[in-house]
Design a protein around this motif. Structure first.
Motif, PDB file in Angstrom:
ATOM      1  N   GLN A 204      42.077  33.306  53.100  1.00 52.27           N
ATOM      2  CA  GLN A 204      40.948  33.304  53.522  1.00 52.27           C
ATOM      3  C   GLN A 204      41.122  33.818  55.235  1.00 52.27           C
ATOM      4  N   SER A 213      35.545  39.069  54.191  1.00 52.44           N
ATOM      5  CA  SER A 213      35.290  37.696  53.700  1.00 52.44           C
ATOM      6  C   SER A 213      35.753  37.394  52.392  1.00 52.44           C
ATOM      7  N   ALA A 214      36.704  36.753  52.039  1.00 58.63           N
ATOM      8  CA  ALA A 214      37.701  36.472  50.996  1.00 58.63           C
ATOM      9  C   ALA A 214      38.175  35.076  50.928  1.00 58.63           C
ATOM     10  N   ILE A 220      39.131  33.813  38.912  1.00 64.62           N
ATOM     11  CA  ILE A 220      38.082  34.761  39.363  1.00 64.62           C
ATOM     12  C   ILE A 220      36.864  34.291  38.763  1.00 64.62           C
ATOM     13  N   ARG A 223      30.660  36.718  38.947  1.00 69.01           N
ATOM     14  CA  ARG A 223      29.694  36.944  40.159  1.00 69.01           C
ATOM     15  C   ARG A 223      28.353  37.307  39.686  1.00 69.01           C
ATOM     16  N   GLU A 228      26.202  38.360  46.031  1.00 72.10           N
ATOM     17  CA  GLU A 228      26.403  39.570  46.569  1.00 72.10           C
ATOM     18  C   GLU A 228      27.109  39.166  48.054  1.00 72.10           C
ATOM     19  N   PRO A 231      31.881  34.962  49.506  1.00 67.05           N
ATOM     20  CA  PRO A 231      33.278  35.585  49.972  1.00 67.05           C
ATOM     21  C   PRO A 231      33.566  36.026  48.478  1.00 67.05           C
ATOM     22  N   PHE A 232      34.492  36.799  48.655  1.00 61.84           N
ATOM     23  CA  PHE A 232      35.084  37.559  47.439  1.00 61.84           C
ATOM     24  C   PHE A 232      36.135  36.669  46.976  1.00 61.84           C
ATOM     25  N   GLN A 233      36.305  36.325  45.762  1.00 62.59           N
ATOM     26  CA  GLN A 233      37.204  35.532  45.203  1.00 62.59           C
ATOM     27  C   GLN A 233      38.491  36.300  44.456  1.00 62.59           C
ATOM     28  N   ALA A 234      39.789  35.733  45.334  1.00 64.27           N
ATOM     29  CA  ALA A 234      40.893  36.482  44.716  1.00 64.27           C
ATOM     30  C   ALA A 234      41.971  35.574  44.168  1.00 64.27           C
ATOM     31  N   GLN A 239      44.598  41.512  45.636  1.00 68.16           N
ATOM     32  CA  GLN A 239      43.105  41.991  45.261  1.00 68.16           C
ATOM     33  C   GLN A 239      42.285  42.024  46.372  1.00 68.16           C
ATOM     34  N   VAL A 240      42.573  41.834  47.665  1.00 68.99           N
ATOM     35  CA  VAL A 240      41.838  42.167  48.775  1.00 68.99           C
ATOM     36  C   VAL A 240      42.284  43.554  49.061  1.00 68.99           C
TER      37      VAL A 240
END
Length: 413
Positions: A204, A213-214, A220, A223, A228, A231-234, A239-240
């Protein structure tokens, strides 16, 4: 080349919805005549083109198609226009350009390729799958030959920039701000996983330093439509995309040294001040930018199966072609790329998404400019000359001969 998924239709266009709806009903005089004559295949082609491509915005597709098909029917000695054969297709294209030397070769190829995809998409193709693959390959080879000829005639210009101009351009890049923010966050050492990447607990903060934003997560989650802006979950820092690219760039240029349990950062900026600090930062920004360009190219190529034949790897060269074309003064019209995405080889969705992601990342970091065209920023052109133009055999003209040295930052004011 195997037939894959149908190309995604470009159903909606930007602008006032009333105008968009009206525009969908506007036809050219040529198209009106075709409809009146009862030529349902040609009329259907124009309807398909307007719904699925931007070809009408680039020229008049119908006269091109009609001229090509007239030549094709003669060359193939047939009255059937719902299947194409490779040799007759090449002959028909050659005759078309002999009769119309003023036409843009790329546009004509896009029209013929669009016609091929229209026949398939509308279930009008009357040939075999193998024949479809063969004629598609013939068109792609013709496009490659023309691209090679065009590159041979052009010169890749690297403009002369003073040191002040170079400094202002480099330090204004989002890339420069992200790089300094990442240095400030990282400190001197961080824990890493067995694969040599940041642990989940640091995803993060590391991503935030890069403007992303992750969050690290054990799994995972699915979604939903309301996720939308979340934050992107990794589950892994790899994966980011931007974080992974930055990390690899810093390892490549020697700023990060990764051990079995920790990564340590060499911090050349800390011991410098004034002009020396500024110059070192300029070098670091440019080194990272060059690494990112090279990674974009390599990752596109690595996304394909090594067992595939080279003819199947057309998309592997797409990013390289865009970057190289964008380095010439005329740049790459954004609409041309839209057409390529819509008509080239019914490309796998994953490959299209990957290319679009990389283009967005380059634009976001300032490595690629986009308005009506994609262009390489002036301060980045010597990097693209080194990474792409020189290996491609393109003639390069350095306005300042000293720019052949990658470390050169421009003449003093």
């Amino acid at each position: 080349m195997s037939k894959k998924k149908k190309p995604t239709s470009r159903k909606a266009k930007q602008g006032h919805p009333g105008r968009t709806g009206a525009a969908g009903n506007i036809v050219s005089i040529d198209e009106f005549r075709v409809r009146s004559s009862g030529d349902e295949v040609a009329a259907g082609f124009m309807k398909w083109v307007r719904a699925n491509t931007s070809l009408p915005e680039l020229g008049e597709p119908l006269p091109v198609l009609q001229g090509f098909l007239e030549n094709y029917l003669v060359a193939a000695k047939t009255q059937v226009a719902t299947e194409l054969h490779p040799f007759a297709t090449r002959v028909a294209l050659g005759k078309y350009f002999f009769d119309h030397p003023e036409e843009d070769f790329g546009f004509v190829l896009q029209v013929v390729m669009g016609y091929l995809l229209y026949l398939d998409d509308s279930d009008l193709w009357s040939g075999s799958d193998q024949l479809f693959d063969e004629v598609q390959e013939e068109l792609m080879e013709a496009a490659d030959e023309q691209a090679d000829a065009d590159f041979d005639e052009r010169v890749f210009e690297v403009p002369a920039l003073s040191r002040t101009q170079t400094r202002d351009a480099l330090l204004a890049l989002p890339l420069a701000a992200h790089l300094q923010a990442f240095f400030a966050w990282f400190g001197y050492k961080r824990d890493v996983t067995s694969t040599g990447r940041l642990t989940r607990k640091d995803i993060q903060a590391a991503a935030a330093a890069l403007g992303v934003s992750a969050q690290g997560a054990n799994t995972i989650p699915v979604r939903g439509p309301d996720a939308e802006d979340a934050p992107f979950q990794a589950t892994s820092a790899q994966q980011v995309p931007l974080l992974d690219l930055f990390w690899e760039a810093l390892v490549r240029i020697g700023i990060l040294e990764v051990g079995s349990r920790r990564a340590t950062m060499n911090r050349p900026l800390d011991a410098l001040a004034g002009a020396a600090h500024e110059e070192m930062l300029m070098h670091l920004v440019r080194d990272v930018a060059l690494s990112l360009y090279l990674q974009f190219i390599a990752t596109a190529a690595a996304g394909f199966d090594d067992d595939q034949e080279s003819e199947d790897d057309l998309f592997a060269d797409l990013l390289s072609s865009i970057l190289l074309e964008a380095g010439f003064d005329e740049g790459v019209p954004v609409e041309h790329l839209v057409v390529a995405m819509a008509t080239l080889d019914e490309v796998d969705t994953d490959e299209v998404v990957l290319a679009q992601l990389f283009l967005e990342l380059m634009v976001a970091e300032g490595l690629l400019e986009r308005d009506t065209h994609f262009r390489i920023p002036a301060a980045m052109k010597k990097l693209v000359a080194f990474a792409l133009a020189e290996p491609s055999g393109v003639e390069i003209s350095y306005e300042d001969p000293e720019d052949e040295d990658l470390a050169y930052l421009g003449a003093e004011d």
